[in-house]
Every structure is written in C-alpha cells, then in structure tokens.
Scaffold this motif. Sequence first.
Motif: not given
Length: 150
Positions: A17-18, A21-22, A24-25, A31-32
Amino acid sequence: MKKYTYVTLRQKPELKEAAAAWFHDKWKVPQEAYLACMEAYLNHETEYGWYLCLDDGRIAGGLGVIENDFHNRKDLAPNVCALYTEQEYRCQGIAGQLLDKVVKDMKLKGITPIYLFTDHTSFYERYGWEFLCMVQGDNEPDMTRMYIHR
C-alpha cells in the motif's frame, strides 16, 4: 556512505500500500494501477516485479517492471518503469543499484532482454543500457528514447 536496504516487494509485501501510494505520488499514474500490478506480482501471476530502496523502512527509491510503459512498441517488453529516487537521496548510487538489481533478477528468471522508455540521455548508459530506437509514447506527439539491456 550510508547503507541502504534493497528489497523486492515479495520480500516486504507489507509495503504494498505504501509503495503504491509512493509511486502514484511520483508519477501520477492511478494508485489502483500500481496496486493491480503489485498484486499480480505478489500472487505469482507474473515475474515482473517491484523493487525498493529503503532507509530505515522509508522508501528512498524504487522501480518496477511491467509489460509496457505507455508506448506504441508493444513488442519491446518487459519494461523497467517508474524509476525514482527521492531528492535528498540522489547522487548516492541508489538508481544504479536498483537498475543492477532488476537486471540481475530478470536474468535469473530467464527474462531477457528488458527495455526502458525514457527521455533521459547518458544516464542509463552508465549502467549497461544501450540506446535501441525512438518510439512513440501513448498520447504523446514526440518520439522518446528506448533502451535495451541484454
């Protein structure tokens, strides 16, 4: 020089998950989409993996391997994607270590050659990548460089 830990997501699945998110950022890909690729890797549906550089558990850098990195040459697969090193960790060899790790891992799995789609010049050559050709990015007017590692 500081010592970092280099891992695959299979070695640290709790970071999924992290990591999604990383990435994606950094790249603004949904993110999906990262989660779907990571799940396929964690479930052994693909050997195209995700690689991280950790500094005491914090993601300092990372990259992935996917079928196609948003370009028109679908025959040039798989692709290293989303290589990124946090600003404060740059110029410490992290990107080179990640590239080395992914090349060795893919070769161990019998996956060779691998490709890389980028607008950077001269950086990847330092790590054994060779310019292959120019390719058209999805929804992009300009051609971009494609590299190969055999």
